[in-house]
Write a protein that holds these residues in place. Structure first.
Motif, PDB file in Angstrom:
ATOM      1  N   GLU A   1       1.068  -1.164  -0.019  1.00 57.60           N
ATOM      2  CA  GLU A   1       0.160  -0.389   0.080  1.00 57.60           C
ATOM      3  C   GLU A   1       1.360   1.934  -0.056  1.00 57.60           C
ATOM      4  OE1 GLU A   1      -2.711  -0.860   2.980  1.00 57.60           O
ATOM      5  OE2 GLU A   1      -3.851  -2.366   1.573  1.00 57.60           O
ATOM      6  N   THR A   2       1.775   1.114   0.652  1.00 53.67           N
ATOM      7  CA  THR A   2       2.655   2.722   1.195  1.00 53.67           C
ATOM      8  C   THR A   2       3.480   2.593  -0.479  1.00 53.67           C
ATOM      9  OG1 THR A   2       2.862   2.502   3.161  1.00 53.67           O
ATOM     10  CG2 THR A   2       4.642   3.693   2.175  1.00 53.67           C
ATOM     11  N   ALA A   3       4.375   1.284  -1.382  1.00 57.38           N
ATOM     12  CA  ALA A   3       4.196   1.376  -2.436  1.00 57.38           C
ATOM     13  C   ALA A   3       4.105   1.777  -3.547  1.00 57.38           C
ATOM     14  CB  ALA A   3       4.898  -0.069  -2.551  1.00 57.38           C
ATOM     15  N   PHE A   4       2.693   1.542  -3.817  1.00 62.16           N
ATOM     16  CA  PHE A   4       1.189   2.209  -4.417  1.00 62.16           C
ATOM     17  C   PHE A   4       1.891   3.673  -3.935  1.00 62.16           C
ATOM     18  CE2 PHE A   4      -2.302   2.871  -6.554  1.00 62.16           C
ATOM     19  CZ  PHE A   4      -2.186   2.173  -8.237  1.00 62.16           C
ATOM     20  N   ASP A   5       0.688   4.635  -2.798  1.00 61.28           N
ATOM     21  CA  ASP A   5       1.038   5.299  -2.476  1.00 61.28           C
ATOM     22  C   ASP A   5       1.795   6.058  -3.365  1.00 61.28           C
ATOM     23  OD1 ASP A   5      -1.354   4.969  -1.682  1.00 61.28           O
ATOM     24  OD2 ASP A   5      -0.667   4.890   0.496  1.00 61.28           O
ATOM     25  N   LEU A   6       3.180   5.975  -2.765  1.00 61.62           N
ATOM     26  CA  LEU A   6       4.580   6.423  -3.268  1.00 61.62           C
ATOM     27  C   LEU A   6       4.285   6.522  -4.560  1.00 61.62           C
ATOM     28  CD1 LEU A   6       7.602   5.536  -0.799  1.00 61.62           C
ATOM     29  CD2 LEU A   6       6.282   8.117  -0.826  1.00 61.62           C
ATOM     30  N   MET A   7       4.296   5.872  -5.138  1.00 60.78           N
ATOM     31  CA  MET A   7       4.158   5.737  -7.161  1.00 60.78           C
ATOM     32  C   MET A   7       2.684   6.647  -7.853  1.00 60.78           C
ATOM     33  SD  MET A   7       2.352   4.579  -9.476  1.00 60.78           S
ATOM     34  CE  MET A   7       1.555   3.147  -9.032  1.00 60.78           C
ATOM     35  N   ALA A   8       2.068   6.566  -7.188  1.00 63.02           N
ATOM     36  CA  ALA A   8       0.764   7.494  -7.823  1.00 63.02           C
ATOM     37  C   ALA A   8       1.475   8.803  -7.188  1.00 63.02           C
ATOM     38  CB  ALA A   8      -0.281   7.096  -6.236  1.00 63.02           C
ATOM     39  N   GLU A   9       2.104   9.160  -6.283  1.00 58.28           N
ATOM     40  CA  GLU A   9       1.986  10.179  -5.843  1.00 58.28           C
ATOM     41  C   GLU A   9       3.418  11.347  -6.180  1.00 58.28           C
ATOM     42  OE1 GLU A   9       1.145  13.024  -4.365  1.00 58.28           O
ATOM     43  OE2 GLU A   9       2.384  14.250  -4.111  1.00 58.28           O
ATOM     44  N   THR A  10       4.293  10.122  -6.778  1.00 62.63           N
ATOM     45  CA  THR A  10       5.651  10.022  -7.882  1.00 62.63           C
ATOM     46  C   THR A  10       5.106  10.234  -9.284  1.00 62.63           C
ATOM     47  OG1 THR A  10       7.189   9.178  -7.025  1.00 62.63           O
ATOM     48  CG2 THR A  10       7.295   9.609  -9.399  1.00 62.63           C
ATOM     49  N   PHE A  11       3.781  10.503  -9.497  1.00 64.30           N
ATOM     50  CA  PHE A  11       4.010  10.670 -10.961  1.00 64.30           C
ATOM     51  C   PHE A  11       2.511  11.407 -10.882  1.00 64.30           C
ATOM     52  CE2 PHE A  11       5.678   5.886 -12.284  1.00 64.30           C
ATOM     53  CZ  PHE A  11       5.932   5.896 -13.188  1.00 64.30           C
ATOM     54  N   ALA A  12       1.545  11.656 -10.113  1.00 60.82           N
ATOM     55  CA  ALA A  12       1.412  12.851  -9.783  1.00 60.82           C
ATOM     56  C   ALA A  12       1.931  13.940  -9.716  1.00 60.82           C
ATOM     57  CB  ALA A  12       0.794  13.268  -8.597  1.00 60.82           C
ATOM     58  N   GLU A  13       3.067  14.155  -9.267  1.00 62.49           N
ATOM     59  CA  GLU A  13       4.034  15.479  -9.497  1.00 62.49           C
ATOM     60  C   GLU A  13       4.540  15.276 -10.412  1.00 62.49           C
ATOM     61  OE1 GLU A  13       6.425  15.380  -5.541  1.00 62.49           O
ATOM     62  OE2 GLU A  13       7.754  16.830  -6.636  1.00 62.49           O
ATOM     63  N   LEU A  14       4.689  14.041 -11.373  1.00 63.01           N
ATOM     64  CA  LEU A  14       5.263  14.903 -12.612  1.00 63.01           C
ATOM     65  C   LEU A  14       4.424  15.273 -13.044  1.00 63.01           C
ATOM     66  CD1 LEU A  14       6.875  11.320 -13.079  1.00 63.01           C
ATOM     67  CD2 LEU A  14       8.405  13.097 -12.816  1.00 63.01           C
ATOM     68  N   PHE A  15       3.018  14.588 -13.274  1.00 61.18           N
ATOM     69  CA  PHE A  15       2.314  15.762 -14.225  1.00 61.18           C
ATOM     70  C   PHE A  15       2.615  16.950 -13.880  1.00 61.18           C
ATOM     71  CE2 PHE A  15      -2.217  16.726 -15.684  1.00 61.18           C
ATOM     72  CZ  PHE A  15      -1.531  16.901 -16.296  1.00 61.18           C
ATOM     73  N   ALA A  16       2.306  17.192 -12.839  1.00 58.28           N
ATOM     74  CA  ALA A  16       1.528  18.436 -12.403  1.00 58.28           C
ATOM     75  C   ALA A  16       2.780  19.578 -12.549  1.00 58.28           C
ATOM     76  CB  ALA A  16       2.061  18.760 -11.048  1.00 58.28           C
ATOM     77  N   HIS A  17       4.050  18.541 -12.874  1.00 54.85           N
ATOM     78  CA  HIS A  17       5.273  20.213 -13.171  1.00 54.85           C
ATOM     79  C   HIS A  17       5.612  19.875 -14.306  1.00 54.85           C
ATOM     80  CE1 HIS A  17       5.300  20.196  -8.696  1.00 54.85           C
ATOM     81  NE2 HIS A  17       4.841  21.445  -8.809  1.00 54.85           N
ATOM     82  N   ILE A  18       5.118  19.254 -16.033  1.00 53.18           N
ATOM     83  CA  ILE A  18       5.376  18.022 -17.209  1.00 53.18           C
ATOM     84  C   ILE A  18       5.980  19.946 -17.963  1.00 53.18           C
ATOM     85  CG2 ILE A  18       3.097  18.726 -18.137  1.00 53.18           C
ATOM     86  CD1 ILE A  18       6.262  15.615 -18.431  1.00 53.18           C
ATOM     87  N   ASP A  19       5.207  20.930 -17.372  1.00 55.45           N
ATOM     88  CA  ASP A  19       5.159  21.953 -17.968  1.00 55.45           C
ATOM     89  C   ASP A  19       6.936  22.478 -17.778  1.00 55.45           C
ATOM     90  OD1 ASP A  19       3.105  21.846 -19.692  1.00 55.45           O
ATOM     91  OD2 ASP A  19       2.058  23.095 -18.170  1.00 55.45           O
TER      92      ASP A  19
END
Lengths: 202, 236
Positions: A50-68
Motif C-alpha cells: 500500500e505504501t509503495a502504491f501510494d508513493l508511486m501514485a504521488e510520484t506520477f502526480a508530481e511529474l504530471f503537475a510539473h510536466i511543463d
C-alpha cells in the motif's frame, strides 16, 4: 496510444516525457510505460504494497503537475527526472513516516483501494525472498503476533485467508500485521541499501 | 501494446485519471492560446501598430534605454502602465552573481521570443556586455544568441539549471531564470533539509552560481506566490 510511441532511439516518433510536455494527454502513456518500474522501486524499499502504491501514485502526480517545467530534450533525461522525483518521495517517506499526497490532492486524484490480486502482485515485485536473511534476523525484534504473521506469509508463502484462519483473526488484520512488520524491516534495510539503485542506472 | 490488466483496479484508475487530467490540460491550453487565422483587418491593425511603435521608440516612450521591467502574469508590462512590451532583446537583467573561483561575474540577458515566450541567457559580464570566456578571453554574445525560453504567462517562472565542466576542479553549477509578479519568494531545499534563499532581482530575474560538488543534487526549488506553492525538482 500504444507502446510503439514509447520506443525511444529507433528513429520513430516519440512521445514519452518530452511528448507529454507538448501534449499532456499522452502523459497517461508515460504512466502506463513506467509505473511498474517505479512501483517495484518503492515495493523493494518499503516492503509494503500500500505504501509503495501510494508513493508511486504521488510520484506520477508530481511529474504530471510539473510536466511543463520539465527541461529535458531526451527520454533519458525524462527518466532521470522521474527517478529523482521517486527518490525524493522515498526520502520524505523515510523522514516523516507518512506518504505525502500533495500533488494527488492538488490534482483531485483519489487512490482506489488495492484489490487482492493487485496487492499480491506488488508483493511479488518487492521480491521479499531477496531479503530473507535480513528478514529472519529482524523477526527477532518484532512482537510475537507480527513475527508469527510474517513467518507464515513471507517465509512460508501462506495465503492471507489461511493465516487468518490459523490465527483466529480476519485477513485484513493479518495484512495489517504483516504490513507493520515489513515497514519496521524496511527501516533496517534502508541502512544497507546501495547508494545508487539499479533503476537509476537504466 | 502495454496495458494495465483490468484486475489491477487501483493502477487502472490512476491511468484513467491521468487520461482525463491530460485532456483537460490540453483543453485549458487551447482556451488560453486559441489557434486563429489572421484576417486582413488584423494585418492592417498590426501594420498600424508597427508605425505607432516606431514613432514611440524614436521618442523614447518605450523603456529600451531604461531599466529592466519585471513582468506580471499577463505578460511583460511596465509597472507604471506606460506601455506593453519593452524592446528587451538586448537588455541586461538585474541579477548578478560573483564567480566562485574569482573570475568574471555572471549575469543574464532577457528577451521575448518571436513566439511570445520569455527567454533568459546566462553569461559572464564585462562592463555592460554579456559574453563567454573562451581560452581566457572574453567574447561578447551575439544579439541573436538563443536562451532558455518558456511561457511566463502560464508557468509564472522560467528556470534553467546548468553545470559547466562538472568533471573539472573549476566547475560551476548555475541556477537561473525569471519569475513574474505572482512569485514572492523562492528557496532551494537540499536533500539534507538545508534551505538557501534565492534572491529575486527587481526585474524578476534570479541567479545562483556555486563551485561546490553539485549543490543542487536531488534538491528542489520551492516557489511561493499568490498562485500557491510550486516545488520543482532540480535535475541537470
Amino acid at each position: 496510444m500504444g507502446r510503439g510511441l514509447l520506443r525511444f532511439g529507433h528513429g520513430r516518433a516519440t512521445a514519452g516525457f518530452v511528448g507529454a510536455r507538448a501534449d499532456p494527454s499522452t502523459f497517461a502513456d508515460v504512466y502506463v510505460e513506467y509505473h511498474e518500474q517505479v512501483l517495484r522501486f518503492f515495493a523493494r524499499r518499503t516492503l509494503d504494497p500500500e505504501t509503495a502504491f501510494d508513493l508511486m501514485a504521488e510520484t506520477f502526480a508530481e511529474l504530471f503537475a510539473h510536466i511543463d517545467a520539465f527541461r529535458g530534450e531526451t527520454e533519458e533525461q525524462g527518466r532521470a527526472w522521474m527517478w529523482t522525483v521517486a527518490r525524493h518521495q522515498l526520502y520524505r517517506w523515510r523522514e516523516r513516516g507518512i506518504v505525502e499526497r500533495r500533488s494527488l490532492e492538488r490534482l483531485g486524484m483519489p487512490i482506489a483501494s488495492l484489490g487482492q490480486v493487485e496487492y499480491e502482485r506488488i508483493e511479488d515485485l518487492a521480491d521479499l525472498q531477496r531479503v530473507r536473511p535480513q528478514l529472519e534476523h529482524a523477526l527477532d525484534q518484532l512482537g510475537s503476533e507480527q513475527r508469527h504473521a510474517l513467518q507464515l506469509r513471507v517465509l512460508e508463502h501462506r495465503e492471507y485467508d489461511e493465516i487468518a484462519q490459523q490465527c483466529g483473526a480476519s485477513a485484513q488484520v493479518i495484512r495489517a500485521r504483516v504490513s507493520r512488520g515489513l515497514r519496521q524491516l524496511a527501516k533496517s534495510l534502508a541502512e544497507a541499501e546501495p547508494a545508487e539503485s539499479e533503476e537509476l542506472l537504466t | 501494446v502495454t496495458k494495465i490488466p483490468p484486475e489491477h483496479v487501483a493502477a487502472k484508475a490512476l491511468e484513467d485519471s491521468f487520461r482525463r487530467l491530460g485532456e483537460e490540460r490540453v483543453r485549458s491550453r487551447r482556451r488560453r492560446h486559441p489557434t486563429w487565422r489572421p484576417s486582413r483587418a488584423i494585418f492592417a491593425a498590426l501594420a498600424s501598430l508597427l508605425v505607432v511603435a516606431g514613432v514611440a521608440t524614436g521618442t523614447k516612450v518605450f523603456l529600451g534605454d531604461g531599466g529592466a521591467v519585471r513582468p506580471d502574469a499577463q505578460g511583460l508590462k511596465d509597472p507604471e502602465g506606460r506601455n506593453d512590451v519593452a524592446p528587451s532583446f538586448l537588455q541586461l537583467a538585474d541579477a548578478r552573481a560573483a564567480d566562485p573561483h574569482g573570475a568574471q561575474p555572471w549575469g543574464l540577458r532577457t528577451y521575448q521570443s518571436a513566439g511570445g515566450q520569455t527567454c533568459v541567457i546566462l553569461g559572464r559580464i564585462v562592463g555592460r556586455r554579456l559574453g563567454v570566456i573562451r581560452e581566457g578571453q572574453f567574447k561578447e554574445l551575439a544579439t541573436r544568441t538563443g536562451g532558455v525560453c518558456d511561457s511566463l504567462e502560464s508557468l509564472h517562472f522560467v528556470l534553467s539549471l546548468r553545470a559547466y565542466a562538472p568533471a573539472e576542479p573549476s566547475r560551476r553549477w548555475t541556477l537561473y531564470g525569471i519569475v513574474d509578479r505572482t512569485v514572492t519568494s523562492m528557496h532551494v531545499l537540499a536533500i539534507t533539509g538545508k534551505t538557501t534563499r534565492v534572491k529575486i532581482a527587481p526585474d524578476g530575474t534570479f541567479l545562483l552560481v556555486r563551485g561546490d560538488v553539485d549543490p543542487f543534487h536531488l534538491a528542489q526549488l520551492v516557489i511561493d506566490g499568490s498562485t500557491g506553492r510550486r516545488v520543482v525538482p532540480l535535475t541537470h
